[in-house]
Enzyme design. Structure first.
Site, PDB file in Angstrom:
ATOM      1  N   ARG A 149       8.263 -47.832 -51.658  1.00  0.00           N
ATOM      2  CA  ARG A 149       7.087 -48.168 -51.708  1.00  0.00           C
ATOM      3  C   ARG A 149       5.911 -48.741 -51.069  1.00  0.00           C
ATOM      4  O   ARG A 149       4.718 -48.259 -50.424  1.00  0.00           O
ATOM      5  CB  ARG A 149       6.682 -49.193 -53.150  1.00  0.00           C
ATOM      6  CG  ARG A 149       6.498 -48.547 -54.586  1.00  0.00           C
ATOM      7  CD  ARG A 149       7.191 -49.708 -55.482  1.00  0.00           C
ATOM      8  NE  ARG A 149       8.036 -50.194 -55.124  1.00  0.00           N
ATOM      9  CZ  ARG A 149       8.808 -51.109 -55.974  1.00  0.00           C
ATOM     10  NH1 ARG A 149       7.531 -52.360 -56.867  1.00  0.00           N
ATOM     11  NH2 ARG A 149       9.495 -52.068 -56.113  1.00  0.00           N
ATOM     12  N   GLU A 153      15.711 -60.464 -55.237  1.00  0.00           N
ATOM     13  CA  GLU A 153      15.238 -60.906 -56.078  1.00  0.00           C
ATOM     14  C   GLU A 153      16.819 -60.376 -57.250  1.00  0.00           C
ATOM     15  O   GLU A 153      16.939 -61.137 -57.968  1.00  0.00           O
ATOM     16  CB  GLU A 153      14.140 -61.017 -56.391  1.00  0.00           C
ATOM     17  CG  GLU A 153      13.649 -61.710 -57.658  1.00  0.00           C
ATOM     18  CD  GLU A 153      12.769 -61.647 -58.667  1.00  0.00           C
ATOM     19  OE1 GLU A 153      12.043 -60.642 -57.703  1.00  0.00           O
ATOM     20  OE2 GLU A 153      12.039 -62.248 -59.080  1.00  0.00           O
TER      21      GLU A 153
HETATM   22  O1  LIG Z   1      10.402 -60.364 -50.800  1.00  0.00           O
HETATM   23  P1  LIG Z   1      11.989 -59.632 -51.649  1.00  0.00           P
HETATM   24  O2  LIG Z   1      12.899 -60.501 -52.910  1.00  0.00           O
HETATM   25  O3  LIG Z   1      12.775 -59.232 -50.234  1.00  0.00           O
HETATM   26  O4  LIG Z   1      11.527 -58.196 -52.417  1.00  0.00           O
HETATM   27  C1  LIG Z   1       9.987 -57.154 -51.863  1.00  0.00           C
HETATM   28  C2  LIG Z   1      11.063 -56.053 -51.977  1.00  0.00           C
HETATM   29  O5  LIG Z   1      11.410 -55.263 -53.111  1.00  0.00           O
HETATM   30  C3  LIG Z   1      10.551 -54.323 -53.688  1.00  0.00           C
HETATM   31  O6  LIG Z   1      11.589 -53.355 -52.918  1.00  0.00           O
HETATM   32  P2  LIG Z   1      12.607 -52.884 -53.507  1.00  0.00           P
HETATM   33  O7  LIG Z   1      14.049 -53.487 -53.386  1.00  0.00           O
HETATM   34  O8  LIG Z   1      13.087 -52.567 -55.132  1.00  0.00           O
HETATM   35  O9  LIG Z   1      12.749 -50.899 -53.295  1.00  0.00           O
HETATM   36  P3  LIG Z   1      11.390 -50.083 -52.906  1.00  0.00           P
HETATM   37  O10 LIG Z   1      10.001 -50.368 -53.018  1.00  0.00           O
HETATM   38  O11 LIG Z   1      12.223 -48.318 -52.909  1.00  0.00           O
HETATM   39  O12 LIG Z   1      11.609 -49.690 -55.617  1.00  0.00           O
HETATM   40  C4  LIG Z   1       9.414 -54.059 -52.946  1.00  0.00           C
HETATM   41  O13 LIG Z   1       8.801 -52.908 -52.944  1.00  0.00           O
HETATM   42  C5  LIG Z   1       9.705 -55.254 -51.755  1.00  0.00           C
HETATM   43  O14 LIG Z   1      10.020 -54.108 -50.635  1.00  0.00           O
HETATM   44  N1  LIG Z   2       9.395 -58.958 -59.131  1.00  0.00           N
HETATM   45  C1  LIG Z   2       9.273 -58.069 -58.210  1.00  0.00           C
HETATM   46  N2  LIG Z   2       8.545 -57.547 -58.629  1.00  0.00           N
HETATM   47  C2  LIG Z   2       8.451 -56.434 -57.895  1.00  0.00           C
HETATM   48  N3  LIG Z   2       9.099 -56.103 -56.896  1.00  0.00           N
HETATM   49  C3  LIG Z   2       9.958 -56.766 -56.823  1.00  0.00           C
HETATM   50  N4  LIG Z   2      10.760 -57.294 -55.335  1.00  0.00           N
HETATM   51  C4  LIG Z   2      11.435 -57.725 -55.751  1.00  0.00           C
HETATM   52  N5  LIG Z   2      11.335 -58.777 -57.053  1.00  0.00           N
HETATM   53  C5  LIG Z   2       9.976 -58.196 -57.449  1.00  0.00           C
END
Ligand SMILES: O=P(O)(O)OC[C@H]1O[C@H](OP(=O)(O)OP(=O)(O)O)[C@H](O)[C@@H]1O
Ligand SMILES: Nc1ncnc2[nH]cnc12
Length: 174
Positions: A62, A99
Site C-alpha cells: 500500500r 502486528e
Molecule cells: O507498523 P507495523 O506493525 O509494521 O505495521 C504497518 C504495516 O502493516 C501493513 O502492511 P502489510 O505488511 O499488511 O502489507 P501490505 O501493504 O502488503 O498489505 C501496513 O501497510 C504497514 O506497512
Molecule cells: N491494524 C492494522 N490495520 C491495517 N494495517 C495494519 N498493519 C499492522 N496493523 C494493522
C-alpha cells in the site's frame, strides 16, 4: 474543501478480525479510491518535506500507491522497498515483526547515489516494525532518511517510539 484528516477519518474502513482474530484492521483503500482524497492526502504527506528530498521510498504494497503519487507531487524519483524474492539485482534484506506476523523487506542500493535524501512513506504506522526495517535498509544503502510520513498512526501500538530519532509525520492518529 475537506481537510486530509476529515477525508481519512470518513473514508477509512475498519474491519474486525482481519487478517487474524483480535486484529482491528484499518483499510485505507477507500481513501486511495477517492480522487479528491488521494490528492489532498498526498499533498499533506509531503508538505513539510518539499525541497528537502531527492527521492520517496514506498513500502510494498500500500505504500507504493502513496509513494508514487508523492514522488510525482515533489518532482523527485521513487524507490521501491519490496517483499522478498522480487528484486532482480543485488539487494539488501531486513527481517522484522509486525502486528500479525513477521516479514522481510528488500531494497536495491544502487538505484540512487550515496547520501541521497529519502522520504519514507507508508499507509499506516502500527508497531513500527515495517518502517523501522525500511529505515534500516535506507541507511544501509548509505542514504539519509529525510523523514517518515504515514496516513494513519495506531497510537496504542507504540510505533512512534520505535522510530525515535526520526521526523515522523502522521495525518491521523487513532
Ligand atoms: O507498523 P507495523 O506493525 O509494521 O505495521 C504497518 C504495516 O502493516 C501493513 O502492511 P502489510 O505488511 O499488511 O502489507 P501490505 O501493504 O502488503 O498489505 C501496513 O501497510 C504497514 O506497512
Ligand atoms: N491494524 C492494522 N490495520 C491495517 N494495517 C495494519 N498493519 C499492522 N496493523 C494493522
Amino acid at each position: 474543501m475537506p481537510s486530509a484528516a476529515d477525508l481519512i477519518t470518513s473514508l477509512t474502513a475498519t474491519v474486525p478480525d482481519f487478517p487474524k482474530p483480535g486484529i482491528l484492521f484499518r483499510d485505507l483503500t477507500p481513501v486511495f479510491a477517492n480522487g479528491e482524497a488521494l490528492r489532498v492526502v498526498t499533498d499533506a504527506l509531503v508538505e513539510p518535506f518539499r525541497g528537502e528530498v531527492d527521492a520517496v521510498a514506498g513500502v510494498e504494497a500500500r505504500g507504493f500507491v502513496l509513494a508514487a503519487a508523492a514522488a510525482y507531487a515533489l518532482g523527485v524519483g521513487m524507490l521501491i522497498i519490496r517483499k522478498p524474492g522480487k528484486l532482480p539485482r543485488p539487494h539488501l534484506s531486513q527481517s522484522y515483526d509486525l502486528e500479525y506476523g513477521s516479514a522481510t523487506l528488500e531494497l536495491q542500493p544502487d538505484d540512487l547515489p550515496p547520501a541521497s535524501r529519502v522520504l519514507v512513506l507508508d499507509d499506516l504506522l502500527a508497531t513500527g516494525g515495517t518502517l523501522s526495517a525500511a529505515i534500516d535498509l535506507v541507511q544501509r544503502a548509505n542514504w539519509t532518511v529525510a523523514g517518515v510520513s504515514v496516513v494513519l498512526e495506531l497510537e496504542g501500538l507504540g510505533g512512534r517510539a520505535v522510530l525515535a530519532g526520526h521526523t515522523v509525520r502522521s495525518l491521523v492518529t487513532l
